[in-house]
Design a protein around this motif. Structure first.
Motif, PDB file in Angstrom:
ATOM      1  N   ARG A  27       0.810  -1.210   0.000  1.00  0.00           N
ATOM      2  CA  ARG A  27       0.000   0.000   0.000  1.00  0.00           C
ATOM      3  C   ARG A  27       0.850   1.268   0.000  1.00  0.00           C
ATOM      4  NH1 ARG A  27      -4.572  -2.437   4.165  1.00  0.00           N
ATOM      5  NH2 ARG A  27      -5.873  -3.364   2.524  1.00  0.00           N
ATOM      6  N   ARG A  28       2.161   1.130   0.211  1.00  0.00           N
ATOM      7  CA  ARG A  28       3.053   2.278   0.123  1.00  0.00           C
ATOM      8  C   ARG A  28       3.752   2.365  -1.230  1.00  0.00           C
ATOM      9  NH1 ARG A  28       4.984   0.349   5.158  1.00  0.00           N
ATOM     10  NH2 ARG A  28       7.042  -0.001   4.234  1.00  0.00           N
ATOM     11  N   LEU A  29       3.558   1.363  -2.086  1.00  0.00           N
ATOM     12  CA  LEU A  29       4.185   1.382  -3.400  1.00  0.00           C
ATOM     13  C   LEU A  29       3.474   2.359  -4.332  1.00  0.00           C
ATOM     14  CD1 LEU A  29       4.860  -2.412  -4.133  1.00  0.00           C
ATOM     15  CD2 LEU A  29       6.494  -0.689  -3.367  1.00  0.00           C
ATOM     16  N   ASP A  30       4.237   2.868  -5.282  1.00  0.00           N
ATOM     17  CA  ASP A  30       3.666   3.754  -6.298  1.00  0.00           C
ATOM     18  C   ASP A  30       2.836   2.919  -7.268  1.00  0.00           C
ATOM     19  OD1 ASP A  30       3.036   5.605  -8.191  1.00  0.00           O
ATOM     20  OD2 ASP A  30       5.094   6.241  -8.594  1.00  0.00           O
ATOM     21  N   PRO A  31       1.517   3.156  -7.377  1.00  0.00           N
ATOM     22  CA  PRO A  31       0.679   2.359  -8.285  1.00  0.00           C
ATOM     23  C   PRO A  31       1.116   2.455  -9.744  1.00  0.00           C
ATOM     24  CG  PRO A  31      -0.656   3.951  -7.046  1.00  0.00           C
ATOM     25  CD  PRO A  31       0.754   4.181  -6.682  1.00  0.00           C
ATOM     26  N   ALA A  32       1.858   3.524 -10.082  1.00  0.00           N
ATOM     27  CA  ALA A  32       2.285   3.697 -11.472  1.00  0.00           C
ATOM     28  C   ALA A  32       3.225   2.583 -11.915  1.00  0.00           C
ATOM     29  CB  ALA A  32       2.974   5.055 -11.641  1.00  0.00           C
ATOM     30  N   LEU A  33       3.918   1.948 -10.970  1.00  0.00           N
ATOM     31  CA  LEU A  33       4.840   0.867 -11.338  1.00  0.00           C
ATOM     32  C   LEU A  33       4.085  -0.319 -11.921  1.00  0.00           C
ATOM     33  CD1 LEU A  33       7.170   0.992  -8.204  1.00  0.00           C
ATOM     34  CD2 LEU A  33       7.647   1.900 -10.478  1.00  0.00           C
ATOM     35  N   ILE A  37       3.653  -9.600 -11.301  1.00  0.00           N
ATOM     36  CA  ILE A  37       3.865 -10.018  -9.917  1.00  0.00           C
ATOM     37  C   ILE A  37       5.311 -10.473  -9.722  1.00  0.00           C
ATOM     38  CG2 ILE A  37       3.267 -11.752  -8.183  1.00  0.00           C
ATOM     39  CD1 ILE A  37       0.408 -11.672  -9.236  1.00  0.00           C
ATOM     40  N   TRP A  38       5.808 -11.303 -10.644  1.00  0.00           N
ATOM     41  CA  TRP A  38       7.131 -11.908 -10.470  1.00  0.00           C
ATOM     42  C   TRP A  38       8.262 -10.898 -10.672  1.00  0.00           C
ATOM     43  CZ3 TRP A  38       8.667 -16.285  -8.386  1.00  0.00           C
ATOM     44  CH2 TRP A  38       9.979 -16.725  -8.610  1.00  0.00           C
ATOM     45  N   ASN A  39       8.120 -10.009 -11.641  1.00  0.00           N
ATOM     46  CA  ASN A  39       9.224  -9.123 -12.019  1.00  0.00           C
ATOM     47  C   ASN A  39       9.145  -7.729 -11.405  1.00  0.00           C
ATOM     48  OD1 ASN A  39      10.506 -11.001 -13.882  1.00  0.00           O
ATOM     49  ND2 ASN A  39       8.787 -10.620 -15.258  1.00  0.00           N
ATOM     50  N   VAL A  40       7.971  -7.329 -10.917  1.00  0.00           N
ATOM     51  CA  VAL A  40       7.813  -5.978 -10.387  1.00  0.00           C
ATOM     52  C   VAL A  40       7.470  -5.999  -8.896  1.00  0.00           C
ATOM     53  CG1 VAL A  40       6.542  -3.805 -10.579  1.00  0.00           C
ATOM     54  CG2 VAL A  40       7.110  -5.093 -12.643  1.00  0.00           C
ATOM     55  N   ILE A  41       6.370  -6.686  -8.553  1.00  0.00           N
ATOM     56  CA  ILE A  41       5.862  -6.603  -7.181  1.00  0.00           C
ATOM     57  C   ILE A  41       6.761  -7.355  -6.198  1.00  0.00           C
ATOM     58  CG2 ILE A  41       3.924  -7.188  -5.677  1.00  0.00           C
ATOM     59  CD1 ILE A  41       2.057  -6.748  -8.026  1.00  0.00           C
ATOM     60  N   PRO A  48      12.102  -0.069   5.621  1.00  0.00           N
ATOM     61  CA  PRO A  48      11.390   0.239   4.376  1.00  0.00           C
ATOM     62  C   PRO A  48      12.314   0.196   3.177  1.00  0.00           C
ATOM     63  CG  PRO A  48      10.806   1.811   6.093  1.00  0.00           C
ATOM     64  CD  PRO A  48      11.931   0.997   6.629  1.00  0.00           C
ATOM     65  N   GLU A  49      11.852  -0.507   2.113  1.00  0.00           N
ATOM     66  CA  GLU A  49      12.634  -0.575   0.898  1.00  0.00           C
ATOM     67  C   GLU A  49      12.450   0.704   0.105  1.00  0.00           C
ATOM     68  OE1 GLU A  49      10.257  -2.674   1.772  1.00  0.00           O
ATOM     69  OE2 GLU A  49      10.867  -4.764   1.539  1.00  0.00           O
ATOM     70  N   LYS A  50      13.429   0.994  -0.703  1.00  0.00           N
ATOM     71  CA  LYS A  50      13.337   2.151  -1.579  1.00  0.00           C
ATOM     72  C   LYS A  50      12.733   1.728  -2.902  1.00  0.00           C
ATOM     73  CE  LYS A  50      17.341   4.524   0.419  1.00  0.00           C
ATOM     74  NZ  LYS A  50      18.671   5.132   0.145  1.00  0.00           N
ATOM     75  N   ASN A  51      11.800   2.541  -3.381  1.00  0.00           N
ATOM     76  CA  ASN A  51      11.154   2.220  -4.652  1.00  0.00           C
ATOM     77  C   ASN A  51      12.162   2.302  -5.791  1.00  0.00           C
ATOM     78  OD1 ASN A  51       8.807   1.979  -3.232  1.00  0.00           O
ATOM     79  ND2 ASN A  51       8.044   4.014  -3.774  1.00  0.00           N
TER      80      ASN A  51
END
Length: 574
Positions: free
Chosen positions: A470-476, A491-495, A571-574
């Motif tokens: 829920r903190r990820l940028d939906p644009a990704l 899912i496998w390569n982005v999320i 927290p990971e960096k986008n």
């Protein structure tokens, strides 16, 4: 021709749309199956069994209200229920009175070492519950540390038996166990409050106390309510602590409920008592969260600054800050003193847990290594923990992605239902799982333990991953879809790469929960005990100092896992 062909095209389009709708529904089947089997069915069975009768340990399938009538007419049940709720509530409130100032100081006043202050509170939270409770038995016992100290100081002339096996011992232990729960919840809430809000209050003429009362306290109230609720649930559903330090005078309702499913064998009456406890807890928690509700939403992940930025100018200010820091450190001594005592006794040459120590030895650790039954229980715990992780990681991550990006009907309610086992008192959760596994004819031992642990480990992983999603940028995700990637490829390569740290961190915390769990495991183990259950049985039938060595090993292992989990939960960096 057009009039004739059109219906055929429409039917084809409808069938295609129905197929796509069915395909979108397929990924939700595991989620619905999990809800039905491990959440809804157990609670329905608990309700259904409460309306049956029992005769000499055999359930008679006849609908009756006699269990509720018996409970209503039993003064003992209401006395125990009142004692259980009162002890749990008071211990949570006293723990909150200790933990809130600690969390405020760590989040708003402490300029250096915030992470150290936080991790030092988290470590006792993940160290074995049995170890922490047993430490208080060593301290409060007739031959314990406190009696030895009072005798040496000349305060008493002979050891007192009034410190242990009573309601006060249970209350004190619950306070001790509750502090980390409340500290973590309050710290997280206070840390998210932007310093700009406090500065704005100061600019409007509010002094420090006024700014605290109008800004920090209201915005941190919900966090404190969550911590108090967790502490309250832990105390209400725990029958291990009253058994170890309460004795007959410290009997709680959870012990009676557990006995109905064990020694007495009256499952319908036990289910009735469990429902009464569950309803009482639900009412109290609803009142708690209603009064702790604050209008509005605090947006943002953090932003707390340091409240005290200027160095002290006068001697009185320096003294006040030194006194405040000393008071801040005092609860840490309370948290770690019992653990240190256990560690010291693990190297004591004597079989008696009293001071002074008679000598230094490693024999209790060697005895642990030579104990085949203990090693078998340890291997079983590790095996169960790994299986629980495998299932919980797949289910928790999948459910989190589905709730975040899928079109789940009633997603909010579904999320709450999935996390329901975390909010159910341990003794009640164990009973509902026993009823479910009996109905499904699931073999006793490891299969039951694994599924039972998954009910509360999976939500931990799911909530950890869902919070990150829920903190990820939906644009990704949208960019991946626009570039033609399939849902599985996204899912496998982005999320998954973006939430990998949250998955690992949640998995480590979940593994610690599984390995250390004792209340639910006591209902599910059968003849294949996990390590905490094996240790619990050993402590019931006779003490050996090797238990101290076991606890120290568990504590060191938990510390390592906690530090590693904390690293991955950053927290990971986008």
């Amino acid at each position: 021709m057009t009039d004739i062909a059109a219906p055929s095209n429409i039917d084809h389009a409808n069938r295609a749309g129905s197929s796509r709708g069915l395909l979108r529904f397929v990924p939700q089947l595991p989620l619905l199956a999990w809800l039905a089997i491990l959440v809804v069915l157990p609670n329905l069975l608990l309700l259904g069994v409460s309306f049956l009768r029992s005769n000499n340990g055999v359930i008679i399938y006849e609908l009756t209200l006699e269990n509720y009538v018996r409970a209503w007419q039993s003064s003992g049940v209401w006395v125990l229920l009142g004692r259980t709720l009162m002890t749990a509530a008071l211990s949570a409130l006293i723990a909150a009175a200790i933990a809130y100032p600690m969390a405020y100081y760590a989040a708003r006043v402490l300029q250096k070492g915030r992470f150290v202050a936080l991790i030092l509170v988290i470590i006792p939270l993940w160290i074995s519950l049995l170890m922490r409770v047993f430490a208080w038995r060593v301290i409060l016992g007739e031959n314990g540390v406190l009696n030895a100290f009072l005798l040496r100081m000349g305060i008493i002339s002979e050891p007192s038996d009034a410190l242990l096996y009573n309601s006060f011992a249970v209350f004190l232990t619950f306070v001790y166990v509750s502090i980390p729960f409340i500290f973590v919840a309050v710290y997280a809430a206070i840390e998210r409050i932007p310093q700009s809000l406090v500065d704005a209050a100061s600019d409007c003429g509010a002094n420090g106390m006024r700014a605290f009362a109008t800004v920090i306290w209201p915005l941190s109230l919900s966090g404190m309510a969550i911590g108090v609720a967790l502490a309250f649930l832990m105390a209400v559903g725990d029958y291990v602590t009253p058994s170890m330090v309460g004795g007959l005078n410290g009997t709680m309702l959870g012990m009676v409920i557990a006995s109905q499913f064990g020694i007495v064998g009256n499952w319908p009456y036990g289910a009735t008592l469990a429902l009464i406890l569950l309803i009482s807890v639900a009412v109290i928690l609803s009142i708690l969260f209603r009064f702790a509700r604050v209008p509005g939403v605090l947006v943002g992940e953090g932003g707390s600054g340091v409240a005290l930025r200027n160095p002290p100018k006068t001697t009185s200010e320096r003294l006040r800050r030194v006194a405040a820091f000393a008071l801040f450190c005092l609860p840490y001594l309370f948290l770690y003193a019992p653990l240190i005592i256990i560690a010291i006794f693990s190297f004591n040459d004597s079989t008696v847990q009293i001071f002074p120590l008679t000598g230094f030895t490693f024999k209790w650790y060697r005895e642990v290594l030579d104990n085949a039954a203990l090693l078998a229980a340890l291997n079983r715990s590790l095996y169960v923990g790994l299986l629980v992780l495998l299932i919980s990681i797949v289910a928790g991550t999948g459910f989190a992605i589905l709730l975040a990006y899928g079109k789940v009907v009633g997603s909010r309610i579904t999320e709450q239902l999935l996390t329901l086992p975390v909010a159910i008192p341990g003794v009640v959760l164990g009973i509902t799982l026993v009823l479910t596994f009996q109905l499904l004819s699931l073999p006793t031992g490891i299969p039951r333990i694994v599924l039972g642990h998954c009910t509360f480990v999976m939500p931990v992983i799911m909530l950890t991953v869902l919070s990150r999603l829920r903190r990820l940028d939906p644009a990704l995700v949208e960019a991946s879809s626009d570039l033609g990637a399939r849902y599985s490829s996204t899912i496998w390569n982005v999320i998954l790469p973006l939430v990998r740290g949250s998955i690992i961190g949640g998995a480590l915390l979940g593994f610690t929960l599984s390995v250390d769990e004792v209340v639910v495991s006591l209902f599910l183990t059968g003849t294949q005990p996990t390590l905490p259950v094996w240790v619990w049985n050993q402590m019931r039938f006779g003490f050996t100092p090797s238990v101290n060595a076991i606890f120290v090993c568990i504590g060191v292992f938990s510390i390592v896992l906690t530090v590693v989990a904390r690293r991955f939960l950053q927290p990971e960096k986008n």
